[in-house]
Design a protein around this motif. Structure first.
Motif, PDB file in Angstrom:
ATOM      1  N   SER A  89       1.192  -1.283   0.031  1.00 40.84           N
ATOM      2  CA  SER A  89      -0.231   0.263  -0.040  1.00 40.84           C
ATOM      3  C   SER A  89       0.786   1.247   0.263  1.00 40.84           C
ATOM      4  O   SER A  89       1.802   1.365   0.441  1.00 40.84           O
ATOM      5  N   ARG A  90       0.366   2.305  -0.653  1.00 38.10           N
ATOM      6  CA  ARG A  90       1.103   4.169  -0.411  1.00 38.10           C
ATOM      7  C   ARG A  90       1.433   4.086   1.315  1.00 38.10           C
ATOM      8  O   ARG A  90       2.651   5.111   1.653  1.00 38.10           O
ATOM      9  N   TYR A  92      -0.740   6.225   2.873  1.00 35.57           N
ATOM     10  CA  TYR A  92      -1.442   7.159   3.024  1.00 35.57           C
ATOM     11  C   TYR A  92      -1.698   8.182   4.295  1.00 35.57           C
ATOM     12  O   TYR A  92      -2.216   6.991   5.315  1.00 35.57           O
ATOM     13  N   TYR A  99      11.620   3.753   4.342  1.00 36.46           N
ATOM     14  CA  TYR A  99      10.594   2.660   3.525  1.00 36.46           C
ATOM     15  C   TYR A  99      11.369   1.803   2.837  1.00 36.46           C
ATOM     16  O   TYR A  99      12.154   2.328   2.303  1.00 36.46           O
ATOM     17  N   VAL A 129       4.173  -0.516   2.796  1.00 34.08           N
ATOM     18  CA  VAL A 129       3.962   0.283   2.924  1.00 34.08           C
ATOM     19  C   VAL A 129       5.055   0.782   2.162  1.00 34.08           C
ATOM     20  O   VAL A 129       6.460   0.891   3.271  1.00 34.08           O
ATOM     21  N   SER A 131       5.624   4.805  -0.716  1.00 36.81           N
ATOM     22  CA  SER A 131       5.701   5.136  -2.619  1.00 36.81           C
ATOM     23  C   SER A 131       6.448   3.993  -3.822  1.00 36.81           C
ATOM     24  O   SER A 131       5.999   3.692  -4.507  1.00 36.81           O
ATOM     25  N   ASP A 132       6.817   3.197  -2.923  1.00 40.60           N
ATOM     26  CA  ASP A 132       7.167   2.452  -4.312  1.00 40.60           C
ATOM     27  C   ASP A 132       7.020   0.818  -3.892  1.00 40.60           C
ATOM     28  O   ASP A 132       7.955   0.428  -3.582  1.00 40.60           O
ATOM     29  N   ARG A 133       6.464   1.063  -4.520  1.00 42.25           N
ATOM     30  CA  ARG A 133       5.332  -0.127  -4.456  1.00 42.25           C
ATOM     31  C   ARG A 133       6.084  -1.245  -5.334  1.00 42.25           C
ATOM     32  O   ARG A 133       5.792  -2.483  -4.275  1.00 42.25           O
ATOM     33  N   SER A 150      -2.122  -5.621  -3.923  1.00 41.15           N
ATOM     34  CA  SER A 150      -1.955  -4.126  -4.469  1.00 41.15           C
ATOM     35  C   SER A 150      -3.090  -3.395  -3.728  1.00 41.15           C
ATOM     36  O   SER A 150      -4.023  -3.363  -4.681  1.00 41.15           O
ATOM     37  N   GLY A 153      -3.186   1.977  -6.496  1.00 45.27           N
ATOM     38  CA  GLY A 153      -1.803   1.596  -7.286  1.00 45.27           C
ATOM     39  C   GLY A 153      -2.351   0.807  -8.244  1.00 45.27           C
ATOM     40  O   GLY A 153      -1.358   0.833  -9.642  1.00 45.27           O
ATOM     41  N   HIS A 156      -0.322   3.072 -10.902  1.00 41.66           N
ATOM     42  CA  HIS A 156       0.961   2.659 -10.708  1.00 41.66           C
ATOM     43  C   HIS A 156       1.264   2.077 -11.963  1.00 41.66           C
ATOM     44  O   HIS A 156       1.400   0.799 -12.022  1.00 41.66           O
TER      45      HIS A 156
END
Length: 345
Positions: A89-90, A92, A99, A129, A131-133, A150, A153, A156
Motif C-alpha cells: 500500500s502507499r 497514505y 521505506y 507500505v 511510495s515504491d510499490r 496491491s 495502485g 502505478h
C-alpha cells in the motif's frame, strides 16, 4: 460533504461556476496521464515484472469505493488456496522512519496509514507500505509471500500486474464523468474494458444498467455485509441485534471517502442514530474531535476510523466491521482468475 464533492456527485448548482474554471486543468491532467500511460505502453518508461503474481485492486476515481474490503477478501481467498499473500500500500497519511516499511503488531496509523493498519490487524497478514510499490513487494516476497495484493495502485504502471480489479461505487458511479479536478475521475471510463474485472460495490442504478448493456467487459457485484459490532477498548464483539437490545441508539462518526454509505448501513441494520458527523477521508482523530457528543450514548464508527482512536477511546466506543460478499458464480470467477496466475489446478 465538501462543495466540490457536491459538484462531482450531486449536481450542485455551483457546477456552473466551478466546472468551467476547472476544465482546463482537467484537460492538462488528462493529457499528462495519457502521455504517461503511453510511455509505459511503448516501452519508453520501464515497468517491472515481479517473480510472484500481483493483483492490483484500484479505481479510476477518488476514494471511498470499497477497495479495502476487497483486499481483505482476496487475502482470505488466497489463503483458502494454500497461498501466502502479502499486501502492499502507499500508506497514505502515515509517516514511517524508513521505506519500505513492514508493519508489525506495534505499528500505528501515524506510521503506516489507517487502511494498512486495518488490513494487518484484521487479517494478521504481511503488509508493507511505501511510495515504491515494487520495493515493498520485493520485501514481502523475500519474507515468503507468494502472491502480492496491491491496495490501490491502478495508475502505478511501473508495477506490472497479473490481475487488475477496478472497484466502482454502485451508487456514486463516476459522478459527473469528468477528470480531476472538474470531476472525480483519475482516468476516464474508457479504462474499464482494460481491466480483468470491474466490481461494483452495491446495487447499480437501473438507468445505468440499461445504458451500459453494450459494455463488453466482465463485471461483478460486491455486497458489504455487517453482522456484529466490536468494542474498540476491549475487542469484545456482539451481534447487531444484541447491541440494539442493550444500547438502543448511538452517535456515529465516519472519516472515510463516502461517509454516507456508513450511515446508510447503520440505518439498514436498524441502528438508530441520534447524532452523526462526517470527517474527511484519512482524518487523524484526536479526543477533542468528539467533545460535542453525549458521552452516555455509545459512539459508533467504521473499522478504519477505530484504528486511529485506540489510544484514547472510551469504554462505550464501538466499530462496525464489514465483509465483502459475492454470489457463487462471481466467487468462482475470482477463484479461476487467481488459480490461473498461480498455476493452481
Amino acid at each position: 460533504m465538501r462543495l466540490i464533492e457536491k459538484v462531482w456527485f450531486n449536481n450542485h448548482p455551483a457546477k456552473w461556476l466551478l466546472v468551467p474554471l476547472l476544465l482546463p486543468v482537467s484537460a492538462l491532467f488528462g493529457l499528462l496521464s495519457s502521455l504517461r500511460r503511453l510511455s509505459f505502453k511503448l516501452g519508453l518508461s520501464k515497468s517491472v515484472k515481479l517473480s510472484k503474481p500481483v493483483i492490483v485492486v484500484g479505481n479510476i476515481g477518488v476514494g471511498g469505493n470499497g477497495k479495502t474490503p476487497m483486499v481483505i477478501y482476496l487475502v482470505e481467498l488466497s489463503r483458502s488456496l494454500g497461498l501466502t499473500p502479502g499486501v502492499i500500500s502507499r500508506g497514505y497519511g502515515g509517516q514511517a522512519e524508513h521505506y519500505p516499511y513492514l508493519l508489525d503488531s506495534s505499528s500505528t496509523a501515524a506510521e503506516a496509514g489507517d487502511e494498512p493498519i486495518l488490513i494487518q490487524q484484521r487479517c494478521q497478514v504481511a503488509v508493507a507500505v511505501g511510495s515504491d510499490r515494487i520495493a515493498s513487494a520485493e520485501l514481502l516476497i523475500a519474507k515468503g509471500c507468494d502472491i502480492i495484493i496491491s491496495d490501490d495502485g491502478l495508475q502505478h504502471y511501473r508495477l506490472q500486474r497479473d490481475i487488475e480489479l477496478i472497484i466502482v461505487d454502485g451508487k456514486r458511479l463516476f459522478g459527473n464523468g469528468l477528470l480531476l479536478p472538474a470531476g472525480p475521475l483519475r482516468e476516464g471510463q474508457w479504462r474499464l474494458p482494460y481491466s480483468d474485472l470491474v466490481i461494483y460495490n452495491g446495487e447499480v442504478a437501473a438507468d445505468y444498467q440499461r445504458s451500459s448493456r453494450g459494455n463488453n467487459y466482465p463485471c461483478a457485484q460486491m455486497s458489504l455485509s455487517a453482522v456484529e459490532l466490536c468494542n474498540i477498548q476491549t475487542g469484545a464483539c456482539i451481534s447487531i441485534d444484541d447491541f440494539i437490545v442493550l444500547h438502543g441508539s448511538v452517535n456515529a462518526i465516519a472519516g472515510i471517502g463516502a461517509p454516507q454509505r456508513f450511515f446508510d448501513t447503520l440505518k439498514v441494520n436498524k441502528i438508530n442514530i441520534v447524532e452523526q458527523q462526517s470527517f474527511v477521508d484519512h482524518h487523524r482523530f484526536i479526543l477533542n474531535d468528539f467533545k460535542g457528543f453525549d458521552g452516555n450514548i455509545p459512539l459508533l464508527m467504521t473499522e478504519k476510523d477505530a484504528v486511529k482512536c485506540r489510544d484514547f477511546c472510551q469504554g462505550n466506543w464501538w466499530y462496525l466491521p464489514v465483509n465483502a460478499t459475492f454470489n457463487d458464480a462471481e466467487l468462482q470467477l475470482l477463484l479461476d482468475k487467481v488459480k490461473a496466475v498461480t498455476n493452481i489446478t
